[in-house]
Motif scaffolding. Sequence first.
Motif, PDB file in Angstrom:
ATOM      1  N   VAL A 265      41.049  41.736  40.696  1.00  0.00           N
ATOM      2  CA  VAL A 265      42.319  42.432  40.708  1.00  0.00           C
ATOM      3  C   VAL A 265      42.541  42.996  39.306  1.00  0.00           C
ATOM      4  O   VAL A 265      42.698  42.250  38.350  1.00  0.00           O
ATOM      5  N   SER A 266      42.548  44.323  39.202  1.00  0.00           N
ATOM      6  CA  SER A 266      42.679  44.967  37.898  1.00  0.00           C
ATOM      7  C   SER A 266      44.063  45.552  37.659  1.00  0.00           C
ATOM      8  O   SER A 266      44.375  45.970  36.546  1.00  0.00           O
ATOM      9  N   ALA A 267      44.876  45.611  38.694  1.00  0.00           N
ATOM     10  CA  ALA A 267      46.252  46.098  38.536  1.00  0.00           C
ATOM     11  C   ALA A 267      47.115  45.441  39.596  1.00  0.00           C
ATOM     12  O   ALA A 267      46.717  45.331  40.749  1.00  0.00           O
ATOM     13  N   ALA A 268      48.301  44.991  39.185  1.00  0.00           N
ATOM     14  CA  ALA A 268      49.165  44.253  40.100  1.00  0.00           C
ATOM     15  C   ALA A 268      50.604  44.715  39.998  1.00  0.00           C
ATOM     16  O   ALA A 268      51.101  45.056  38.935  1.00  0.00           O
ATOM     17  N   SER A 269      51.261  44.735  41.137  1.00  0.00           N
ATOM     18  CA  SER A 269      52.706  44.905  41.231  1.00  0.00           C
ATOM     19  C   SER A 269      53.200  43.772  42.131  1.00  0.00           C
ATOM     20  O   SER A 269      52.392  43.041  42.695  1.00  0.00           O
ATOM     21  N   PRO A 270      54.501  43.600  42.256  1.00  0.00           N
ATOM     22  CA  PRO A 270      54.960  42.506  43.127  1.00  0.00           C
ATOM     23  C   PRO A 270      54.421  42.566  44.548  1.00  0.00           C
ATOM     24  O   PRO A 270      54.222  41.535  45.184  1.00  0.00           O
ATOM     25  N   GLY A 271      54.143  43.778  45.066  1.00  0.00           N
ATOM     26  CA  GLY A 271      53.719  43.872  46.445  1.00  0.00           C
ATOM     27  C   GLY A 271      52.285  44.293  46.684  1.00  0.00           C
ATOM     28  O   GLY A 271      51.784  44.163  47.800  1.00  0.00           O
ATOM     29  N   HIS A 272      51.610  44.799  45.656  1.00  0.00           N
ATOM     30  CA  HIS A 272      50.276  45.372  45.848  1.00  0.00           C
ATOM     31  C   HIS A 272      49.284  44.880  44.803  1.00  0.00           C
ATOM     32  O   HIS A 272      49.675  44.468  43.707  1.00  0.00           O
ATOM     33  N   ALA A 273      48.005  44.928  45.188  1.00  0.00           N
ATOM     34  CA  ALA A 273      46.938  44.478  44.302  1.00  0.00           C
ATOM     35  C   ALA A 273      45.763  45.439  44.411  1.00  0.00           C
ATOM     36  O   ALA A 273      45.204  45.614  45.492  1.00  0.00           O
ATOM     37  N   ASN A 274      45.423  46.101  43.316  1.00  0.00           N
ATOM     38  CA  ASN A 274      44.349  47.086  43.307  1.00  0.00           C
ATOM     39  C   ASN A 274      43.051  46.444  42.828  1.00  0.00           C
ATOM     40  O   ASN A 274      43.022  45.740  41.825  1.00  0.00           O
ATOM     41  N   LEU A 275      41.970  46.690  43.563  1.00  0.00           N
ATOM     42  CA  LEU A 275      40.678  46.077  43.248  1.00  0.00           C
ATOM     43  C   LEU A 275      39.824  46.968  42.364  1.00  0.00           C
ATOM     44  O   LEU A 275      39.852  48.194  42.482  1.00  0.00           O
ATOM     45  N   THR A 276      39.043  46.324  41.500  1.00  0.00           N
ATOM     46  CA  THR A 276      37.945  46.978  40.804  1.00  0.00           C
ATOM     47  C   THR A 276      36.660  46.267  41.216  1.00  0.00           C
ATOM     48  O   THR A 276      36.607  45.039  41.238  1.00  0.00           O
ATOM     49  N   ILE A 277      35.642  47.050  41.565  1.00  0.00           N
ATOM     50  CA  ILE A 277      34.371  46.513  42.038  1.00  0.00           C
ATOM     51  C   ILE A 277      33.252  47.114  41.207  1.00  0.00           C
ATOM     52  O   ILE A 277      33.271  48.303  40.900  1.00  0.00           O
ATOM     53  N   ALA A 278      32.265  46.307  40.830  1.00  0.00           N
ATOM     54  CA  ALA A 278      31.099  46.818  40.112  1.00  0.00           C
ATOM     55  C   ALA A 278      29.875  45.984  40.484  1.00  0.00           C
ATOM     56  O   ALA A 278      29.948  44.759  40.567  1.00  0.00           O
ATOM     57  N   THR A 279      28.756  46.668  40.703  1.00  0.00           N
ATOM     58  CA  THR A 279      27.483  46.003  40.994  1.00  0.00           C
ATOM     59  C   THR A 279      26.392  46.696  40.188  1.00  0.00           C
ATOM     60  O   THR A 279      26.323  47.929  40.169  1.00  0.00           O
ATOM     61  N   LEU A 280      25.553  45.918  39.521  1.00  0.00           N
ATOM     62  CA  LEU A 280      24.461  46.510  38.759  1.00  0.00           C
ATOM     63  C   LEU A 280      23.521  47.261  39.705  1.00  0.00           C
ATOM     64  O   LEU A 280      23.250  46.808  40.816  1.00  0.00           O
ATOM     65  N   PRO A 281      23.017  48.419  39.285  1.00  0.00           N
ATOM     66  CA  PRO A 281      22.202  49.261  40.177  1.00  0.00           C
ATOM     67  C   PRO A 281      21.055  48.531  40.867  1.00  0.00           C
ATOM     68  O   PRO A 281      20.801  48.748  42.057  1.00  0.00           O
ATOM     69  N   ALA A 282      20.374  47.653  40.143  1.00  0.00           N
ATOM     70  CA  ALA A 282      19.215  46.971  40.722  1.00  0.00           C
ATOM     71  C   ALA A 282      19.597  45.954  41.794  1.00  0.00           C
ATOM     72  O   ALA A 282      18.724  45.439  42.503  1.00  0.00           O
ATOM     73  N   HIS A 283      20.889  45.670  41.925  1.00  0.00           N
ATOM     74  CA  HIS A 283      21.329  44.632  42.863  1.00  0.00           C
ATOM     75  C   HIS A 283      22.240  45.180  43.954  1.00  0.00           C
ATOM     76  O   HIS A 283      22.917  44.402  44.633  1.00  0.00           O
ATOM     77  N   ARG A 284      22.244  46.483  44.153  1.00  0.00           N
ATOM     78  CA  ARG A 284      23.054  47.070  45.203  1.00  0.00           C
ATOM     79  C   ARG A 284      22.365  46.965  46.560  1.00  0.00           C
ATOM     80  O   ARG A 284      21.187  46.658  46.650  1.00  0.00           O
ATOM     81  N   ARG A 285      23.146  47.207  47.611  1.00  0.00           N
ATOM     82  CA  ARG A 285      22.660  47.169  49.006  1.00  0.00           C
ATOM     83  C   ARG A 285      22.183  45.780  49.417  1.00  0.00           C
ATOM     84  O   ARG A 285      21.273  45.640  50.231  1.00  0.00           O
ATOM     85  N   ARG A 286      22.774  44.752  48.829  1.00  0.00           N
ATOM     86  CA  ARG A 286      22.452  43.380  49.218  1.00  0.00           C
ATOM     87  C   ARG A 286      23.667  42.629  49.753  1.00  0.00           C
ATOM     88  O   ARG A 286      23.601  41.429  49.990  1.00  0.00           O
ATOM     89  N   GLY A 287      24.784  43.336  49.885  1.00  0.00           N
ATOM     90  CA  GLY A 287      26.002  42.707  50.380  1.00  0.00           C
ATOM     91  C   GLY A 287      26.836  42.030  49.315  1.00  0.00           C
ATOM     92  O   GLY A 287      27.844  41.387  49.634  1.00  0.00           O
ATOM     93  N   PHE A 288      26.436  42.154  48.032  1.00  0.00           N
ATOM     94  CA  PHE A 288      27.174  41.472  46.974  1.00  0.00           C
ATOM     95  C   PHE A 288      28.591  42.038  46.822  1.00  0.00           C
ATOM     96  O   PHE A 288      29.563  41.280  46.736  1.00  0.00           O
ATOM     97  N   ALA A 289      28.720  43.360  46.751  1.00  0.00           N
ATOM     98  CA  ALA A 289      30.043  43.972  46.555  1.00  0.00           C
ATOM     99  C   ALA A 289      30.974  43.623  47.707  1.00  0.00           C
ATOM    100  O   ALA A 289      32.149  43.286  47.499  1.00  0.00           O
ATOM    101  N   THR A 290      30.460  43.688  48.932  1.00  0.00           N
ATOM    102  CA  THR A 290      31.280  43.367  50.104  1.00  0.00           C
ATOM    103  C   THR A 290      31.762  41.923  50.050  1.00  0.00           C
ATOM    104  O   THR A 290      32.940  41.631  50.289  1.00  0.00           O
ATOM    105  N   SER A 291      30.863  41.000  49.705  1.00  0.00           N
ATOM    106  CA  SER A 291      31.234  39.578  49.654  1.00  0.00           C
ATOM    107  C   SER A 291      32.230  39.303  48.535  1.00  0.00           C
ATOM    108  O   SER A 291      33.212  38.567  48.724  1.00  0.00           O
ATOM    109  N   CYS A 292      31.988  39.874  47.354  1.00  0.00           N
ATOM    110  CA  CYS A 292      32.902  39.663  46.230  1.00  0.00           C
ATOM    111  C   CYS A 292      34.295  40.190  46.566  1.00  0.00           C
ATOM    112  O   CYS A 292      35.309  39.511  46.344  1.00  0.00           O
TER     113      CYS A 292
END
Length: 282
Positions: free
Chosen positions: A175-202
């Motif tokens: 969670v990189s930004a928060a208000s009382p009602g909302h929470a905005n996500l930031t997601i990052a995955t190193l290029p060599a580790h993409r397409r393995r379901g890591f971002a979805t699980s995190c």
Amino acid sequence: MLDPAQTETLARALGDSPETVISLHLLRRGLGRAWVAGTPASPRAVVVEPLAFDLGEPMAFGTDPAEIWTLLAEIDDWWCVNVAPGVANDLAARIEDTTSRPVAFEDDIYLTLRHAPSVSIHPCVRRLASIDLPLLLSASAGFEPSGFAGWEELIAESVAAGAIANGKMVSLAYVSAASPGHANLTIATLPAHRRRGFATSCAALVVGAIVAAGGIAVWSAGASNAASLAVARRLGFAEVKRRVYLVLGDDACREMERTNPPPRSGGLSALDADIGHCTILP
């Protein structure tokens, strides 16, 4: 400079929504500066300028392109502004007429989720705690604590989940930004580790925490960022709003590159009313 009461006054005027959560977070934590036409209680137009992250990418609110342009003209070194669709064409024309630089358009898509995702969590993925700070502090330059002063503050005050492989952080959602009602996500995955379901699980773990706390999870991405949007929709996010990036001149290429890194999109608990920054124009 706004005191905490004035910051809250402006925040109430902007309203708590998927498209304002980042600006509210920046102002309340002293990481953003607001340029206001009118007053904090009754602004005719507002431009929020990030001071620590996403430098040069202000967000503008209001329905009058002329007033928004007057505020933007006070800001140095911006290359991209995020605006409501209703003012995009007129504002772009004013920018081009004044600067003689072409303006490119990119839709910014906002999606939300109000329930925990129904996905399997990869065995390498878990919620992060203070014991994981060494992993974060030694992580690749592809990760940064957007929205916070550092990893220590983020872990103490936000929600994060990571994928650890061979003793290293390879994917991260928080969670990189928060208000009382909302929470905005930031997601990052190193290029060599993409397409393995890591971002979805995190992201699933973080969204689960947001929903459990009574919040609405927010995901935002440029329309050309197909990878990010695919992860969001896989989790069950649905589109609720669009805004528009107006990108100056040659920086249009920079905006396209910006959408290719790891999916980005954060905030959870209510925030401290920290000092904000504001310039008010009559």
